[in-house]
Design a protein around this motif. Structure first.
Motif, PDB file in Angstrom:
ATOM      1  N   ARG A 136      44.764  13.361  -7.769  1.00 32.12           N
ATOM      2  CA  ARG A 136      44.989  11.952  -8.138  1.00 32.12           C
ATOM      3  C   ARG A 136      44.874  11.054  -6.913  1.00 32.12           C
ATOM      4  O   ARG A 136      44.255   9.983  -6.981  1.00 32.12           O
ATOM      5  N   ARG A 137      45.476  11.460  -5.803  1.00 32.40           N
ATOM      6  CA  ARG A 137      45.397  10.647  -4.580  1.00 32.40           C
ATOM      7  C   ARG A 137      43.947  10.489  -4.123  1.00 32.40           C
ATOM      8  O   ARG A 137      43.559   9.422  -3.650  1.00 32.40           O
ATOM      9  N   HIS A 138      43.153  11.547  -4.251  1.00 33.65           N
ATOM     10  CA  HIS A 138      41.748  11.452  -3.868  1.00 33.65           C
ATOM     11  C   HIS A 138      41.040  10.403  -4.722  1.00 33.65           C
ATOM     12  O   HIS A 138      40.325   9.537  -4.198  1.00 33.65           O
ATOM     13  N   LYS A 139      41.227  10.473  -6.026  1.00 30.84           N
ATOM     14  CA  LYS A 139      40.557   9.533  -6.920  1.00 30.84           C
ATOM     15  C   LYS A 139      41.031   8.106  -6.657  1.00 30.84           C
ATOM     16  O   LYS A 139      40.239   7.158  -6.721  1.00 30.84           O
ATOM     17  N   GLU A 140      42.316   7.950  -6.376  1.00 29.69           N
ATOM     18  CA  GLU A 140      42.840   6.623  -6.052  1.00 29.69           C
ATOM     19  C   GLU A 140      42.251   6.110  -4.741  1.00 29.69           C
ATOM     20  O   GLU A 140      41.974   4.904  -4.607  1.00 29.69           O
ATOM     21  N   GLU A 141      42.067   7.003  -3.774  1.00 27.18           N
ATOM     22  CA  GLU A 141      41.475   6.592  -2.508  1.00 27.18           C
ATOM     23  C   GLU A 141      40.027   6.152  -2.697  1.00 27.18           C
ATOM     24  O   GLU A 141      39.588   5.159  -2.111  1.00 27.18           O
ATOM     25  N   VAL A 142      39.282   6.875  -3.530  1.00 25.38           N
ATOM     26  CA  VAL A 142      37.895   6.489  -3.803  1.00 25.38           C
ATOM     27  C   VAL A 142      37.854   5.100  -4.439  1.00 25.38           C
ATOM     28  O   VAL A 142      37.059   4.235  -4.038  1.00 25.38           O
ATOM     29  N   LEU A 146      36.177   1.617  -2.979  1.00 20.17           N
ATOM     30  CA  LEU A 146      35.287   0.757  -3.758  1.00 20.17           C
ATOM     31  C   LEU A 146      35.812  -0.681  -3.781  1.00 20.17           C
ATOM     32  O   LEU A 146      35.051  -1.642  -3.587  1.00 20.17           O
ATOM     33  N   ALA A 147      37.117  -0.827  -3.994  1.00 22.18           N
ATOM     34  CA  ALA A 147      37.713  -2.171  -4.042  1.00 22.18           C
ATOM     35  C   ALA A 147      37.525  -2.901  -2.720  1.00 22.18           C
ATOM     36  O   ALA A 147      37.220  -4.101  -2.696  1.00 22.18           O
ATOM     37  N   GLY A 148      37.705  -2.187  -1.616  1.00 21.03           N
ATOM     38  CA  GLY A 148      37.518  -2.810  -0.307  1.00 21.03           C
ATOM     39  C   GLY A 148      36.107  -3.331  -0.123  1.00 21.03           C
ATOM     40  O   GLY A 148      35.896  -4.433   0.406  1.00 21.03           O
ATOM     41  N   HIS A 149      35.134  -2.556  -0.561  1.00 22.65           N
ATOM     42  CA  HIS A 149      33.741  -2.993  -0.444  1.00 22.65           C
ATOM     43  C   HIS A 149      33.446  -4.165  -1.375  1.00 22.65           C
ATOM     44  O   HIS A 149      32.744  -5.110  -0.997  1.00 22.65           O
ATOM     45  N   HIS A 167      35.967  -0.516 -12.796  1.00 26.34           N
ATOM     46  CA  HIS A 167      34.758  -0.328 -13.600  1.00 26.34           C
ATOM     47  C   HIS A 167      33.810   0.653 -12.911  1.00 26.34           C
ATOM     48  O   HIS A 167      33.284   1.583 -13.537  1.00 26.34           O
ATOM     49  N   LEU A 168      33.595   0.444 -11.616  1.00 27.39           N
ATOM     50  CA  LEU A 168      32.704   1.323 -10.854  1.00 27.39           C
ATOM     51  C   LEU A 168      33.252   2.749 -10.783  1.00 27.39           C
ATOM     52  O   LEU A 168      32.488   3.718 -10.859  1.00 27.39           O
ATOM     53  N   ALA A 169      34.570   2.874 -10.636  1.00 25.09           N
ATOM     54  CA  ALA A 169      35.187   4.197 -10.572  1.00 25.09           C
ATOM     55  C   ALA A 169      34.988   4.946 -11.885  1.00 25.09           C
ATOM     56  O   ALA A 169      34.695   6.140 -11.898  1.00 25.09           O
ATOM     57  N   PHE A 170      35.154   4.229 -13.013  1.00 22.17           N
ATOM     58  CA  PHE A 170      34.930   4.862 -14.314  1.00 22.17           C
ATOM     59  C   PHE A 170      33.474   5.282 -14.464  1.00 22.17           C
ATOM     60  O   PHE A 170      33.171   6.362 -14.987  1.00 22.17           O
ATOM     61  N   LEU A 171      32.562   4.420 -14.021  1.00 25.26           N
ATOM     62  CA  LEU A 171      31.136   4.737 -14.071  1.00 25.26           C
ATOM     63  C   LEU A 171      30.841   5.991 -13.260  1.00 25.26           C
ATOM     64  O   LEU A 171      30.127   6.897 -13.714  1.00 25.26           O
ATOM     65  N   ALA A 193      22.094   3.345  -9.936  1.00 25.80           N
ATOM     66  CA  ALA A 193      21.243   2.233 -10.332  1.00 25.80           C
ATOM     67  C   ALA A 193      22.043   1.209 -11.156  1.00 25.80           C
ATOM     68  O   ALA A 193      21.883  -0.007 -10.968  1.00 25.80           O
ATOM     69  N   MET A 194      22.917   1.696 -12.044  1.00 23.03           N
ATOM     70  CA  MET A 194      23.758   0.790 -12.832  1.00 23.03           C
ATOM     71  C   MET A 194      24.707   0.017 -11.924  1.00 23.03           C
ATOM     72  O   MET A 194      24.945  -1.175 -12.126  1.00 23.03           O
ATOM     73  N   ALA A 195      25.266   0.710 -10.939  1.00 20.38           N
ATOM     74  CA  ALA A 195      26.189   0.065 -10.003  1.00 20.38           C
ATOM     75  C   ALA A 195      25.458  -1.021  -9.199  1.00 20.38           C
ATOM     76  O   ALA A 195      25.983  -2.129  -9.015  1.00 20.38           O
ATOM     77  N   ALA A 196      24.257  -0.709  -8.758  1.00 17.76           N
ATOM     78  CA  ALA A 196      23.479  -1.693  -7.994  1.00 17.76           C
ATOM     79  C   ALA A 196      23.194  -2.930  -8.846  1.00 17.76           C
ATOM     80  O   ALA A 196      23.263  -4.063  -8.370  1.00 17.76           O
ATOM     81  N   ASP A 197      22.885  -2.688 -10.124  1.00 16.80           N
ATOM     82  CA  ASP A 197      22.611  -3.801 -11.042  1.00 16.80           C
ATOM     83  C   ASP A 197      23.866  -4.657 -11.245  1.00 16.80           C
ATOM     84  O   ASP A 197      23.817  -5.892 -11.222  1.00 16.80           O
TER      85      ASP A 197
END
Length: 202
Positions: A136-142, A146-149, A167-171, A193-197
């Protein structure tokens, strides 16, 4: 260095080498065959060490599983940091996360790619197990990365940035699940590609 000094360091070096062999063997077997179905004897045989060596380095199989989960997380972070080299903006940072997942999927696994090794392990562990908390901590860190970026792309809008990151994490996680079932990283390419879009429309 004197002979005595050299001799004094050898047991520690041997223990360190044995620990690394055990971790490497556990990583191969846990990922290929699952945590529950992989016994201590299998790991020590593959590592080429005595059973006692395992207990000299890990207090139990559960301790070895925790070390495996931590090592897998650190391995992914290393891939992510390499992908970050040369990145100049938030968009590149988000895509570096997706690329690091794709890099992990492209490893030469013994029986092929089976999806996220951390989630695979967590699925075998009971509710409340400390290993599930590590995952869980790993997924939260990822998601936090993403949020920071995304915040770089949406300055002054932290709530929207967190929503986009979720949204990006779920994707990303959905793509990993499908990629694992299909045994190939194609879904991760599509997710990138979806994330870039999505980022292009912010």
């Amino acid at each position: 260095m004197s002979d005595t000094g050299t001799a004094a360091t050898q047991p520690g070096k041997r223990r360190g080498a044995a620990r690394e062999r055990l971790l490497a063997a556990a990583a191969r077997r846990f990922y290929a065959d699952g945590v529950a179905s992989t016994g201590i004897d299998t790991i020590t045989a593959e590592a080429g060490v005595a059973k006692m060596s395992l207990y000299n380095n890990f207090s139990s199989k559960a301790d070895l599983v925790m070390a495996y989960l931590d090592a897998r997380h650190e391995e992914w972070l290393g891939l992510y940091r390499r992908r970050l080299e040369g990145v100049k903006d938030g968009r590149g940072g988000v895509l570096a996360v997706f690329d690091a997942y794709a890099d992990h999927a492209a490893f030469a696994y013994e029986h092929g790619f089976r999806g996220c090794g951390l989630l695979n392990a967590a699925a075998e562990l009971p509710t409340g197990d400390a290993g599930r908390a590590v995952v869980r901590r790993h997924k939260e860190e990822v998601e936090s990365l993403l949020a920071g970026h995304v915040e770089e792309l949406l300055p002054g809008r932290p709530e929207q940035a967190r929503a986009v990151a979720e949204h990006l994490a779920f994707l990303l996680e959905g793509a990993m699940a499908r990629a694992g079932l299909e045994g190939a990283g194609t879904r991760l390419e599509h997710a990138r590609a979806m994330a870039a879009d999505l980022l292009g429309r912010l």
